[in-house]
Design a protein around this motif. Structure first.
Motif, mmCIF file in Angstrom:
data_model
loop_
_atom_site.group_PDB
_atom_site.id
_atom_site.type_symbol
_atom_site.label_atom_id
_atom_site.label_comp_id
_atom_site.label_asym_id
_atom_site.label_seq_id
_atom_site.Cartn_x
_atom_site.Cartn_y
_atom_site.Cartn_z
ATOM 1 N N HIS A 248 8.388 -0.973 0.955
ATOM 2 C CA HIS A 248 7.579 -2.290 1.238
ATOM 3 C C HIS A 248 6.807 -1.906 2.371
ATOM 4 O O HIS A 248 5.709 -2.198 2.389
ATOM 5 N N LEU A 249 7.409 -1.238 3.379
ATOM 6 C CA LEU A 249 6.545 -1.036 4.746
ATOM 7 C C LEU A 249 5.467 -0.027 4.317
ATOM 8 O O LEU A 249 4.533 0.081 5.075
ATOM 9 N N ASN A 250 5.798 0.744 3.683
ATOM 10 C CA ASN A 250 4.768 1.848 3.304
ATOM 11 C C ASN A 250 3.467 1.208 2.407
ATOM 12 O O ASN A 250 2.319 2.125 2.298
ATOM 13 N N SER A 251 3.657 0.295 1.746
ATOM 14 C CA SER A 251 2.533 -0.200 1.146
ATOM 15 C C SER A 251 1.654 -0.909 2.118
ATOM 16 O O SER A 251 0.395 -1.211 1.540
ATOM 17 N N ALA A 252 1.801 -0.940 3.314
ATOM 18 C CA ALA A 252 0.427 -1.333 4.440
ATOM 19 C C ALA A 252 -0.269 -0.388 4.368
ATOM 20 O O ALA A 252 -0.008 0.631 4.801
ATOM 21 N N ALA A 253 -1.554 -0.979 4.121
ATOM 22 C CA ALA A 253 -2.784 0.034 4.578
ATOM 23 C C ALA A 253 -2.819 0.438 5.952
ATOM 24 O O ALA A 253 -3.226 1.796 6.393
ATOM 25 N N THR A 269 0.618 8.931 17.874
ATOM 26 C CA THR A 269 0.705 8.014 16.737
ATOM 27 C C THR A 269 -0.026 8.577 15.424
ATOM 28 O O THR A 269 -0.581 9.524 15.378
ATOM 29 N N LEU A 270 0.290 7.726 14.249
ATOM 30 C CA LEU A 270 -0.366 8.142 12.828
ATOM 31 C C LEU A 270 -1.890 7.479 12.908
ATOM 32 O O LEU A 270 -2.001 6.456 13.437
ATOM 33 N N PRO A 271 -2.478 7.870 11.850
ATOM 34 C CA PRO A 271 -4.089 7.213 11.872
ATOM 35 C C PRO A 271 -3.838 5.816 11.155
ATOM 36 O O PRO A 271 -4.684 5.164 11.391
ATOM 37 N N LYS A 272 -2.682 5.454 10.539
ATOM 38 C CA LYS A 272 -2.480 4.039 10.226
ATOM 39 C C LYS A 272 -2.081 2.900 11.146
ATOM 40 O O LYS A 272 -2.086 1.947 11.075
ATOM 41 N N THR A 273 -1.660 3.560 12.439
ATOM 42 C CA THR A 273 -1.439 2.542 13.536
ATOM 43 C C THR A 273 -2.682 2.527 14.379
ATOM 44 O O THR A 273 -3.406 3.177 14.852
ATOM 45 N N LEU A 447 -4.675 4.077 1.422
ATOM 46 C CA LEU A 447 -5.199 5.432 1.183
ATOM 47 C C LEU A 447 -3.771 6.439 1.127
ATOM 48 O O LEU A 447 -3.118 6.344 2.161
ATOM 49 N N GLU A 448 -3.700 7.128 0.018
ATOM 50 C CA GLU A 448 -2.525 8.140 -0.045
ATOM 51 C C GLU A 448 -2.482 9.255 1.072
ATOM 52 O O GLU A 448 -1.683 9.758 1.739
ATOM 53 N N THR A 449 -3.829 9.614 1.319
ATOM 54 C CA THR A 449 -4.107 10.592 2.221
ATOM 55 C C THR A 449 -3.767 10.262 3.668
ATOM 56 O O THR A 449 -3.707 11.349 4.669
ATOM 57 N N LEU A 450 -3.550 9.071 4.112
ATOM 58 C CA LEU A 450 -3.194 8.665 5.591
ATOM 59 C C LEU A 450 -1.897 8.376 5.840
ATOM 60 O O LEU A 450 -1.234 8.456 6.626
#
Length: 513
Positions: A248-253, A269-273, A447-450
């Protein structure tokens, strides 16, 4: 020629794309509601349509909205579950916690542990209650929202969005990014140099400081895990998918974090942050810094003004009398300074004898202070603040000396002004980051690539402990081989020079001679 000039002018009047956004904003605490409410206001200002779903998690907070711009007909409330209300009334946690937060004793700790257990159960009941509102959920499903925004304080918003068909989700943490969220996305926790939200240390930690920080981060992690498990277990009769909390948490863009990179401690940090701290603060540069006549007049009464506020949980009205008397003694000794004291008791009279003290249950804090750090030692790191422990509130001399130091030492003012200028001159303003990432998420989804592959690694793999074990094993094996080789050579030399007798015996014979 005229047509060529008209064409770009016509483009300026083309309407922007308007998205439909659902914000899951439980009535739990003012800071949480205000954070999600401000995100809603930013989206509304950009022309997007925002609907806010507000389930009541705490009865005393049920009127919270957090937004000034969401239309009343776009606010959908869900009443608190009756079992939750009964447990909340019996525990009286909020009232007791406000009184014990001022003291360091075992009662506060045991109370907090008891509350965690109850809150975990409450979260499950309330999430199930939300899923039972079939009419509301069906109406929301028919809206076909483009984007859902929730906070991982509760996992409930994630399966809810999935249940009603919202494909794109953004997680918005009103505090620091939760460590369980970092874990789910494979982002480093950096416990050895990044202070947790409850840490009393800076980023320069001793061994025991790092140990304390690790424990301080592990405890909220477990609390979140227990709460998530309770919620997902409670909705099994209504939510047919069996997704884990990690999924569920990984479903966040994207993950919005109420922190500012130029103010907070640095960390990987990661690009999704996405850092959006400060988006809710009005400043002179954006024209939102306005005070009404009453506050403006008060601030101009004396040359210096000091705001005394301890946050939304620690009520000044419920602090020990020795703390109150200590503060009043300091206020009395500084008649040329106006003290604005956030005091949560209506019509309080304890400072009526002091003309330089203004008691108020509410204040336009953003307009008075501007950007604030998440805690004292972070701002102290920038040289614009001086940190005191709450135990010093009983010592008026310490308080007075600290106040006079900040007022009279020009370095504090210069450092504060420098930091304010940095925040005004950010390369990417927080409001822009919110809007652009929301619109980007709607357009491209999750995005899966992120997604970092680190999220799929276990503890041993993530920290390369298996590689370390192999390398150490090889080194030990190599040392063992080298030892055996030298031992073999040594024996051969002994046999060659001493006729096969051990050198030790020969040396012993020589000593005897």
């Amino acid at each position: 020629m005229k047509l060529a000039a008209f064409f770009p002018l016509f483009l300026n009047f083309l309407p922007c794309v308007s998205y439909k956004v659902l914000v899951f904003n439980p009535a739990f605490g003012a800071s949480h509601s205000n954070f999600l409410g401000k995100i809603s206001d930013i989206l509304i200002d950009a022309g997007h349509e925002v609907t806010m779903l507000i389930p009541t998690f705490m009865e005393a907070k049920k009127e919270l909205v957090g937004s000034k711009k969401v239309s009343k007909n776009k606010i959908i409330r869900i009443e608190q579950d009756s079992k939750c209300r009964k447990m909340e009334e019996e525990s009286k946690f909020e009232e007791i916690m406000r009184k014990t937060v001022w003291t360091d004793n075992g009662d506060a700790a045991s109370l907090f542990l008891s509350w965690i257990k109850n809150f975990t159960i409450l979260s499950g009941w309330q999430c199930a209650n939300i899923f039972q509102q079939t009419t509301i959920l069906e109406n929301l499903k028919n809206e076909n929202f483009d984007l859902g925004i929730t906070e991982a304080l509760s996992i409930c918003g994630f399966p809810l969005f999935d249940h009603i068909g919202v494909k794109t989700i953004i997680n918005a943490d009103s505090l620091l990014q939760l460590d369980i969220v970092k874990y789910a996305h494979g982002e480093p926790a950096s416990t050895s140099f990044f202070p947790g939200v409850f840490s009393t240390d800076s980023d320069k930690m001793s061994f025991f400081g790092r140990l304390k920080n690790l424990i301080g981060l592990s405890f909220p992690w477990y609390f979140s895990w227990a709460r998530f498990q309770s919620e997902l277990e409670a909705i099994k009769p209504y939510y047919k998918k069996s997704l884990t909390w990690q999924e569920h948490l990984n479903s966040a863009a994207f993950n919005f974090v109420n922190s500012n990179q130029f103010l907070d401690y640095p960390r990987p940090t990661l690009p999704k942050t996405v850092f959006v701290g400060g988006m809710q603060v009005g400043t002179k540069s954006n024209g939102n810094l306005k005070l009404d006549k009453e506050w403006d007049s008060l601030l101009n009464t004396r040359q210096q003004n000091i705001l005394v506020s301890f946050g939304s949980l620690a009520f000044s009205s419920e602090m020990p009398d020795e703390f109150k008397n200590s503060l009043l003694e300091v206020f009395t000794s500084m008649p040329d300074v106006t003290f604005i004291w956030k005091y949560e008791e209506e019509n309080a009279t304890l400072a009526d004898h002091l003309p330089n003290v203004k008691l108020t249950t509410w204040m336009p804090q953003n307009a008075l202070l501007g950007d604030q750090p998440r805690n004292a030692h972070m701002l102290t790191r920038h040289g614009g603040a001086l940190q005191l422990d709450k135990s010093q509130l009983a010592k008026p001399k310490d308080i007075r000396n600290a106040v006079l130091t900040v007022i009279n030492d020009e370095s504090y003012k210069k450092n504060a002004e420098k930091l304010a200028e940095i925040l005004r001159s950010l390369p990417n303003q927080p409001k822009d980051a919110v809007l652009k990432h929301c619109e980007f998420a709607v357009k491209f989804g999750n995005l899966e690539t992120l997604k970092s592959e680190g999220r799929n690694l276990n503890f041993v793999q993530y920290y390369s402990i298996d590689i370390l074990v192999v390398v150490v094993s090889l080194l030990l094996a190599l040392l063992a081989i080298i030892f055996c080789i030298f031992r073999f050579i040594f024996r051969k030399l002994c046999k060659l020079f001493f006729g096969g007798k051990r050198s030790g015996y020969i040396l012993a014979d020589r000593r005897m001679d």
